[in-house]
Each structure stands twice: as structure tokens, then as C-alpha cells.
Design an enzyme around this catalytic site. Structure first.
Site, PDB file in Angstrom:
ATOM      1  N   SER A   9       0.840  -1.205   0.000  1.00  0.00           N
ATOM      2  CA  SER A   9       0.000   0.000   0.000  1.00  0.00           C
ATOM      3  C   SER A   9       0.867   1.244   0.000  1.00  0.00           C
ATOM      4  O   SER A   9       1.628   1.495   0.945  1.00  0.00           O
ATOM      5  CB  SER A   9      -0.907   0.028   1.221  1.00  0.00           C
ATOM      6  OG  SER A   9      -1.515   1.308   1.286  1.00  0.00           O
ATOM      7  N   HIS A  34      -0.977  -1.066  -4.360  1.00  0.00           N
ATOM      8  CA  HIS A  34      -2.291  -0.790  -3.778  1.00  0.00           C
ATOM      9  C   HIS A  34      -2.387   0.717  -3.511  1.00  0.00           C
ATOM     10  O   HIS A  34      -1.523   1.304  -2.860  1.00  0.00           O
ATOM     11  CB  HIS A  34      -2.466  -1.579  -2.479  1.00  0.00           C
ATOM     12  CG  HIS A  34      -3.838  -1.462  -1.890  1.00  0.00           C
ATOM     13  ND1 HIS A  34      -4.921  -2.148  -2.400  1.00  0.00           N
ATOM     14  CD2 HIS A  34      -4.311  -0.733  -0.840  1.00  0.00           C
ATOM     15  CE1 HIS A  34      -6.008  -1.842  -1.680  1.00  0.00           C
ATOM     16  NE2 HIS A  34      -5.656  -0.980  -0.735  1.00  0.00           N
ATOM     17  N   ASP A  36      -4.706   3.744  -2.072  1.00  0.00           N
ATOM     18  CA  ASP A  36      -5.837   4.040  -1.183  1.00  0.00           C
ATOM     19  C   ASP A  36      -6.339   5.459  -1.375  1.00  0.00           C
ATOM     20  O   ASP A  36      -5.629   6.419  -1.089  1.00  0.00           O
ATOM     21  CB  ASP A  36      -5.401   3.863   0.274  1.00  0.00           C
ATOM     22  CG  ASP A  36      -5.233   2.403   0.640  1.00  0.00           C
ATOM     23  OD1 ASP A  36      -6.202   1.651   0.483  1.00  0.00           O
ATOM     24  OD2 ASP A  36      -4.122   2.030   1.073  1.00  0.00           O
ATOM     25  N   MET A  38      -9.046   8.257  -0.251  1.00  0.00           N
ATOM     26  CA  MET A  38      -9.966   8.610   0.858  1.00  0.00           C
ATOM     27  C   MET A  38     -10.435  10.047   0.678  1.00  0.00           C
ATOM     28  O   MET A  38      -9.627  10.930   0.385  1.00  0.00           O
ATOM     29  CB  MET A  38      -9.225   8.497   2.183  1.00  0.00           C
ATOM     30  CG  MET A  38      -8.569   7.151   2.395  1.00  0.00           C
ATOM     31  SD  MET A  38      -7.631   7.161   3.929  1.00  0.00           S
ATOM     32  CE  MET A  38      -6.961   5.500   3.926  1.00  0.00           C
ATOM     33  N   HIS A  67      -8.207   1.326  -4.547  1.00  0.00           N
ATOM     34  CA  HIS A  67      -9.236   1.068  -3.524  1.00  0.00           C
ATOM     35  C   HIS A  67      -9.912   2.394  -3.192  1.00  0.00           C
ATOM     36  O   HIS A  67      -9.318   3.258  -2.560  1.00  0.00           O
ATOM     37  CB  HIS A  67      -8.517   0.454  -2.307  1.00  0.00           C
ATOM     38  CG  HIS A  67      -9.358   0.288  -1.085  1.00  0.00           C
ATOM     39  ND1 HIS A  67      -8.821   0.065   0.162  1.00  0.00           N
ATOM     40  CD2 HIS A  67     -10.712   0.302  -0.902  1.00  0.00           C
ATOM     41  CE1 HIS A  67      -9.787  -0.052   1.053  1.00  0.00           C
ATOM     42  NE2 HIS A  67     -10.952   0.104   0.435  1.00  0.00           N
ATOM     43  N   MET A  69     -12.204   4.650  -1.226  1.00  0.00           N
ATOM     44  CA  MET A  69     -12.955   4.872   0.019  1.00  0.00           C
ATOM     45  C   MET A  69     -13.595   6.242  -0.094  1.00  0.00           C
ATOM     46  O   MET A  69     -13.253   7.180   0.635  1.00  0.00           O
ATOM     47  CB  MET A  69     -11.995   4.779   1.214  1.00  0.00           C
ATOM     48  CG  MET A  69     -11.559   3.348   1.514  1.00  0.00           C
ATOM     49  SD  MET A  69     -10.049   3.275   2.504  1.00  0.00           S
ATOM     50  CE  MET A  69      -8.822   3.373   1.209  1.00  0.00           C
ATOM     51  N   MET A 138     -12.169  -5.909   4.190  1.00  0.00           N
ATOM     52  CA  MET A 138     -11.417  -5.071   5.122  1.00  0.00           C
ATOM     53  C   MET A 138     -11.154  -5.887   6.388  1.00  0.00           C
ATOM     54  O   MET A 138     -12.057  -6.554   6.902  1.00  0.00           O
ATOM     55  CB  MET A 138     -12.209  -3.820   5.512  1.00  0.00           C
ATOM     56  CG  MET A 138     -12.396  -2.774   4.420  1.00  0.00           C
ATOM     57  SD  MET A 138     -10.889  -2.212   3.572  1.00  0.00           S
ATOM     58  CE  MET A 138      -9.841  -1.700   4.932  1.00  0.00           C
ATOM     59  N   ASP A 176      -7.121  -6.544   3.439  1.00  0.00           N
ATOM     60  CA  ASP A 176      -6.521  -5.213   3.584  1.00  0.00           C
ATOM     61  C   ASP A 176      -6.629  -4.709   5.019  1.00  0.00           C
ATOM     62  O   ASP A 176      -7.735  -4.485   5.516  1.00  0.00           O
ATOM     63  CB  ASP A 176      -7.245  -4.252   2.615  1.00  0.00           C
ATOM     64  CG  ASP A 176      -6.604  -2.876   2.568  1.00  0.00           C
ATOM     65  OD1 ASP A 176      -5.537  -2.684   3.183  1.00  0.00           O
ATOM     66  OD2 ASP A 176      -7.180  -1.997   1.894  1.00  0.00           O
TER      67      ASP A 176
HETATM   68  C1  DX5 Z   1      -6.801   1.609   5.081  1.00  0.00           C
HETATM   69  C2  DX5 Z   1      -6.283   1.150   3.748  1.00  0.00           C
HETATM   70  C3  DX5 Z   1      -5.189   0.171   3.781  1.00  0.00           C
HETATM   71  C4  DX5 Z   1      -3.956   0.583   4.526  1.00  0.00           C
HETATM   72  C5  DX5 Z   1      -3.347  -0.666   5.075  1.00  0.00           C
HETATM   73  O1  DX5 Z   1      -8.056   2.168   4.967  1.00  0.00           O
HETATM   74  O2  DX5 Z   1      -7.334   0.588   2.975  1.00  0.00           O
HETATM   75  O3  DX5 Z   1      -4.847  -0.234   2.453  1.00  0.00           O
HETATM   76  O4  DX5 Z   1      -3.022   1.264   3.730  1.00  0.00           O
HETATM   77  O5  DX5 Z   1      -2.298  -0.342   5.900  1.00  0.00           O
HETATM   78  P1  DX5 Z   1      -1.618  -1.384   6.890  1.00  0.00           P
HETATM   79  O6  DX5 Z   1      -1.097  -2.505   6.065  1.00  0.00           O
HETATM   80  O7  DX5 Z   1      -0.575  -0.558   7.557  1.00  0.00           O
HETATM   81  O8  DX5 Z   1      -2.708  -1.845   7.831  1.00  0.00           O
HETATM   82 ZN    ZN Z   2      -6.715  -0.237   0.959  1.00  0.00          ZN
END
Ligand code: DX5
Ligand code: ZN
Length: 220
Positions: A9, A34, A36, A38, A67, A69, A138, A176
Site C-alpha cells: 500500500s 495498492h 488508497d 480517501m 481502492h 474509500m 477489510m 486489507d
Molecule cells: C486503510 C487502507 C489500507 C492501509 C493498510 O483504509 O485501505 O490499504 O493502507 O495499511 P496497513 O497494512 O498498515 O494496515
Molecule cells: Zn486499501
């Protein structure tokens, strides 16, 4: 059985050294990036947007697993595809017309998947599963890296694995949140095949080595 994939990620990467960290992933045993996204509404945090994805894409030699969010992700699918997404996953909880959103992702030339929050029942996927390249479960509450893995994930993977097998599909199961070398083998045993790892990789002394170790454990 699908081959096991590792997706570091980039949320945990050093944004001041994005090219360096992108090249580290290129030259490692990792399979995907990956990414993320948000929006500060769907989750209580804001990460990064299109220009950063484009910057990673410029150097990346592996697929981008994006991904989302964000609320109403259908508003931005074409833009994410344009800046380089290869796989796009949307939260079940974020869009009313999920079927239409998945079609939109595929029409934009990307592989499509659904993400479930920890308390969203697995059985909501029953009818939509054939439309999905992947399901992301998740294993933390989304919004932040570095959180503790939630143990309920194992039984959720088993349920989903049964549903996928019963329908004769080869849908990927991605996990994840809080994935480390301590739990990856148990996650594989439960039926998962695709693993996101953020802080475990980027906060380690040797990220390349950590990725190689995860990959070896997952494929044993
Ligand atoms: C959180 C993300 C994850 C995050 C995971 O909402 O979707 O992808 O980056 O991070 P770690 O591996 O540190 O839990
Ligand atoms: Zn993620």
C-alpha cells in the site's frame, strides 16, 4: 487455486521519495501497487488524488489496484481509469447502484471489485459475485494504515471462499489492513489469495526483503 499476490500500500510510502518507493516495488517480488483513495466523507481521513496516482503510474511497471474509500465513486471512475488504474474496487456501502458502478468500471477498461467493511454481511455478495474480478475484505476499519488486524476476518474469508467455490468462480479474495508475516499464512489457509501490506512493508528496515518474505510465506 489462484496464485498468491502481494500489493504494497503506497499510503505508507514516503511521498517525498515517491519515485524511489515506486521503483522499490517495481524491483521487488510484489505483484501490484495498492492505491488508497480517501475523501474525508466515507472515511474520516483524506489521502491523495489523481496527480499522485499519475505520478506513481509514470514509474510503475506493475498494475495499480485502486481502492476507493469515497462516497458515490461512480462520479470519478473514468478519471481514475484515465490516470492509470488497472483494478478498481468500490465499497458496497458507498454506492446505491452497485451493479451499474461495476459495469462502469469495466466499460472504462479496468477490472472491477467490491470491498466490504468488517460488519457488512458476506451474503450481500451472493447475486453480484459473477460480476466481480475480486472481493476485498477489510480487516480493519478503513481510513488509516497501521491499525491492528481484526480476528473476525478469518471466519469471513471462509464464508466467502465457500460462496465462490459453490458458484464455481475464481474470484480473488483480497485482505486489507494489519497484514504481516505473523498472519499471512493463516489468511491463506482460510482461503485468501491477495494481500495488501502498508506499514509492515514500508516501516521495515528492508522493504524489498519484507515483500519477498511475505510472498514466500503466502505461496508455501
Ligand atoms: C486503510 C487502507 C489500507 C492501509 C493498510 O483504509 O485501505 O490499504 O493502507 O495499511 P496497513 O497494512 O498498515 O494496515
Ligand atoms: Zn486499501
Amino acid at each position: 487455486m489462484n496464485t498468491k499476490l502481494i500489493a504494497p500500500s503506497m499510503l505508507a510510502a514516503d511521498f517525498g521519495n515517491l519515485q524511489r518507493d515506486t521503483e522499490m516495488v517495481n524491483n521487488s517480488d510484489a505483484d501490484w501497487f495498492h492505491i488508497d483513495i480517501m475523501d474525508g466523507h466515507f472515511v474520516p481521513n483524506i489521502s491523495y488524488g489523481m496527480p499522485v496516482i499519475a505520478a506513481i503510474k509514470k514509474h510503475a511497471t506493475k498494475p495499480l489496484d485502486v481502492h476507493l474509500m469515497i462516497e458515490q465513486p461512480e462520479r470519478y471512475i473514468e478519471e481514475f481509469a484515465k490516470v492509470g488504474a488497472d483494478i478498481i474496487t468500490v465499497h458496497y456501502e458507498s454506492t446505491v447502484h452497485l451493479h451499474r458502478t461495476l459495469r462502469q468500471i469495466k466499460d472504462a477498461g479496468c477490472k472491477a471489485g467490491i470491498v466490504l467493511n468488517i460488519t457488512t454481511p458476506i451474503n450481500v455478495l451472493e447475486d453480484i459475485l459473477p460480476e466481480c474480478y475480486m472481493i476485498l475484505l477489510m480487516s480493519i476499519n478503513p481510513g488509516f494504515g497501521g491499525q491492528k488486524f481484526e480476528e473476525v476476518t478469518y471466519q469471513r474469508i471462509k464464508k466467502l471462499r465457500q460462496m465462490i467455490d459453490a458458484q464455481g468462480l475464481d474470484t480473488r479474495i483480497e485482505i486489507d489492513g494489519g497484514v504481516t508475516d505473523k498472519n499471512i499464512e493463516k489468511l491463506v489457509a482460510a482461503g485468501a489469495d491477495t494481500f495488501v501490506a502498508g506499514s509492515h512493508v514500508f516501516k521495515s528496515d528492508d522493504p524489498t526483503d519484507t515483500i519477498a518474505h511475505l510472498k514466500t510465506l503466502a505461496n508455501q
